[in-house]
Design a protein around this motif. Structure first.
Motif, PDB file in Angstrom:
ATOM      1  N   GLN A  10       0.812  -1.197   0.000  1.00  9.47           N
ATOM      2  CA  GLN A  10       0.000   0.000   0.000  1.00  9.47           C
ATOM      3  C   GLN A  10       0.853   1.257   0.000  1.00  9.47           C
ATOM      4  N   LYS A  11       2.108   1.148   0.451  1.00  9.61           N
ATOM      5  CA  LYS A  11       2.990   2.299   0.456  1.00  9.61           C
ATOM      6  C   LYS A  11       3.766   2.438  -0.853  1.00  9.61           C
ATOM      7  N   THR A  12       3.620   1.468  -1.743  1.00  7.62           N
ATOM      8  CA  THR A  12       4.346   1.507  -3.008  1.00  7.62           C
ATOM      9  C   THR A  12       3.694   2.506  -3.956  1.00  7.62           C
ATOM     10  N   PRO A  13       4.405   3.550  -4.402  1.00  5.53           N
ATOM     11  CA  PRO A  13       3.804   4.537  -5.295  1.00  5.53           C
ATOM     12  C   PRO A  13       3.479   3.931  -6.666  1.00  5.53           C
ATOM     13  N   SER A  14       2.271   4.172  -7.125  1.00  7.11           N
ATOM     14  CA  SER A  14       1.903   3.730  -8.467  1.00  7.11           C
ATOM     15  C   SER A  14       2.115   4.902  -9.418  1.00  7.11           C
ATOM     16  N   SER A  15       3.359   5.358  -9.518  1.00  6.01           N
ATOM     17  CA  SER A  15       3.668   6.585 -10.237  1.00  6.01           C
ATOM     18  C   SER A  15       3.336   6.499 -11.722  1.00  6.01           C
ATOM     19  N   GLY A  16       3.597   5.337 -12.334  1.00  6.41           N
ATOM     20  CA  GLY A  16       3.303   5.209 -13.758  1.00  6.41           C
ATOM     21  C   GLY A  16       1.830   5.371 -14.060  1.00  6.41           C
ATOM     22  N   LEU A  17       0.989   4.681 -13.293  1.00  8.24           N
ATOM     23  CA  LEU A  17      -0.452   4.765 -13.501  1.00  8.24           C
ATOM     24  C   LEU A  17      -0.986   6.151 -13.169  1.00  8.24           C
ATOM     25  N   MET A  19       0.638   8.933 -13.478  1.00  7.75           N
ATOM     26  CA  MET A  19       1.036   9.821 -14.564  1.00  7.75           C
ATOM     27  C   MET A  19       0.103   9.674 -15.756  1.00  7.75           C
ATOM     28  N   VAL A  20      -0.311   8.437 -16.033  1.00  8.76           N
ATOM     29  CA  VAL A  20      -1.279   8.214 -17.113  1.00  8.76           C
ATOM     30  C   VAL A  20      -2.598   8.894 -16.787  1.00  8.76           C
ATOM     31  N   ALA A  21      -3.039   8.745 -15.530  1.00  6.17           N
ATOM     32  CA  ALA A  21      -4.286   9.380 -15.105  1.00  6.17           C
ATOM     33  C   ALA A  21      -4.201  10.894 -15.261  1.00  6.17           C
TER      34      ALA A  21
END
Length: 221
Positions: A10-17, A19-21
């Motif tokens: 849960q602490k892992t950033p979903s930065s790629g997704l 950025m798409v959003a």
């Protein structure tokens, strides 16, 4: 072990997704600005032209209840700061959404008054006002969780999360139904403005899908 692993995910950033959003969100804003500035003559809440008054409504409602709400949802997945700071950022985005919503709704009612049109006659209006009212309640009931230092064990937290996601989807439905309502005014003609509205609605929908993936997938990856 499984609980520890779940917390780390849960602490892992979903930065790629995320950025798409944000790409889809910014695209929707740009398309909406092109539409409202080029075809709608711009924005002015105090204008004598009712169209310029109304143009503030779709822009502010999208920026508030969809874009800002989406950012508020993604912040817990994408920003690496302490939980108190995350809660403050989350609440700030929601406050901005509420403020933009007040002005956006006022613009719609003022437009109806200027052209002598009855209020609250469409499904779009019903869903929209319900979304705003429930969003305000969600914000008020969520304030205690901002104050408390350990909200993870609160029974109300899962309800707060689920209710927030429900309101986000309601806001997207409201936006798309409003754009469809505008297309009815254009009599669904194949024209550049109609196509621009279609692309704007598609960008809004894709923004919502990307936000959902951003906040959901890290739980399972």
């Amino acid at each position: 072990m499984m609980n520890v692993r779940g917390r780390s995910l849960q602490k892992t950033p979903s930065s790629g997704l995320s950025m798409v959003a944000q790409l889809f969100g910014i695209t929707a804003i740009v398309l909406m600005l092109v539409w409202l500035l080029h075809y709608g003559k711009g924005f002015d809440l105090n204008s004598n032209d009712p169209t310029r008054i109304f143009n503030l409504h779709p822009l502010l409602m999208f920026c508030g209840f969809i874009f800002m709400a989406g950012e508020a949802m993604m912040v817990y997945r994408t920003v690496k700061v302490g939980r108190p700071a995350l809660k403050l950022i989350h609440m700030t985005f929601q406050l901005i959404a509420l403020g933009l919503g007040v002005v956006g709704i006022y613009a719609a009612f003022k437009f109806h008054k200027e052209i002598h049109l009855s209020h609250m006659t469409s499904l779009h209006a019903w869903i929209g006002i319900a979304t705003y009212g429930l969003f305000l309640l969600q914000f008020l009931f969520g304030l205690p969780m901002v104050v408390k230092s350990r909200p993870d064990g609160e029974i109300s937290l899962p309800w707060h999360v689920c209710f927030g996601r429900m309101l986000f989807y309601m806001a997207i439905c409201t936006a798309i139904s409003g754009l469809m309502q505008k297309q009815v005014v254009l009599k669904l003609k194949m024209c550049p403005e109609n196509s621009l509205i279609n692309f704007t609605a598609a960008a809004i929908l894709l923004f919502g899908i990307a936000v959902e993936l951003s906040i959901s997938l890290p739980r399972f990856v």
